[in-house]
Design an enzyme around this catalytic site. Structure first.
Site, PDB file in Angstrom:
ATOM      1  N   ASP A  53       0.871  -1.162  -0.058  1.00 34.64           N
ATOM      2  CA  ASP A  53      -0.094   0.043  -0.245  1.00 34.64           C
ATOM      3  C   ASP A  53       0.974   1.203   0.144  1.00 34.64           C
ATOM      4  OD1 ASP A  53      -2.514   1.477   0.468  1.00 34.64           O
ATOM      5  OD2 ASP A  53      -1.490   1.910   2.360  1.00 34.64           O
ATOM      6  N   GLU A 124      -1.656  -5.913  -4.513  1.00 38.52           N
ATOM      7  CA  GLU A 124      -1.028  -4.962  -3.692  1.00 38.52           C
ATOM      8  C   GLU A 124      -0.024  -5.684  -2.737  1.00 38.52           C
ATOM      9  OE1 GLU A 124      -2.821  -1.143  -1.539  1.00 38.52           O
ATOM     10  OE2 GLU A 124      -3.452  -3.021  -0.621  1.00 38.52           O
TER      11      GLU A 124
END
Length: 241
Positions: A53, A124
């Site tokens: 992230d 991610e």
């Protein structure tokens, strides 16, 4: 690691077209990135997703600085929100058919409604795995830049389509109805839960739509987008007398 698993992950990394040197450490981290929490394994994607992230946001910011240096700060913020969104991550994961490589527990395997979220989380985590193994953002750029270029082109060509709150505000003010009102509540305390926040949007005391999101901002944007879709298919609400 099973040889067939290693071969499949090697092929996946090669699909990124990022000139990434493949070694046992990288394969182990990619395997971890594609191991869902539901498997019960201690080495799963959770921490790599958390790292990914932060890496994604920094790399996306660098992309904007390199390729769209003339954008105002507000426009940069809106563009970056699209370049790191869950929907964008899920789309990138879909191009890799990443779910074919994702190890899931029995419960997650049966949850068809979670496919988009699973793709986004795995993508991610894969970003986090690449950075963790290589310690360099450039491989991330080589992989994601073509995807970012396509998204940036669409966002900059039709900015209101990608910023529901701005479009809804301009519509409501143009109708003389004042500003939209957003009422947002936290439904869970789980980080990364795509339904953590619920937002209801109203205009002139008339509730138009509701939607959920991982953050308050995402829930509000989703609610605004839902309201715009409703308004497109109906007559505009009139101010109460």
């Amino acid at each position: 690691m099973d040889p067939s698993r290693a071969a499949a992950l090697t092929n996946l990394i090669q699909q990124l077209d990022a000139e990434i040197p493949i070694n046992p450490e990288l394969l182990a981290l990619v395997d971890q990135a594609l191991t869902h929490v539901s498997t019960g394994r201690a080495r799963n994607l959770e921490r790599l997703e958390f790292l990914g992230d932060a890496v994604l946001r920094l790399a996306a910011t660098e992309f904007i600085d390199r390729h769209h240096a003339d954008l105002a700060v507000g426009a940069c913020s809106n563009l970056r929100a699209q370049l790191v969104s869950d929907r964008w991550l899920a789309d990138v994961g879909a191009t890799l058919v990443i779910e074919q490589h994702l190890l899931l527990g029995r419960h997650a395997q049966g949850d068809r409604s979670a496919q988009s979220r699973l793709r986004a989380d795995a993508t991610e985590a894969l970003i986090g795995a690449l950075y963790s193994a290589l310690g360099d953002l450039e491989p991330v750029h080589r992989w994601l830049t073509p995807h970012w270029h396509a998204t940036a082109q669409a966002v900059l060509a039709t900015p209101h389509q990608f910023n529901g709150k701005t479009a809804l505000q301009e519509w409501s003010q143009g109708q003389g109805l004042g500003l939209p009102d957003y009422a947002t509540e936290e439904c869970s305390h789980q980080h990364g839960d795509p339904e953590r926040f619920l937002c209801r949007v109203s205009i002139h005391n008339k509730e138009l739509a509701e939607a959920k999101g991982r953050s308050r901002k995402e829930a509000e944007q989703n609610a605004a987008a839902a309201a715009l879709q409703i308004l497109e298919g109906s007559d505009a609400p009139q101010a109460s007398q």
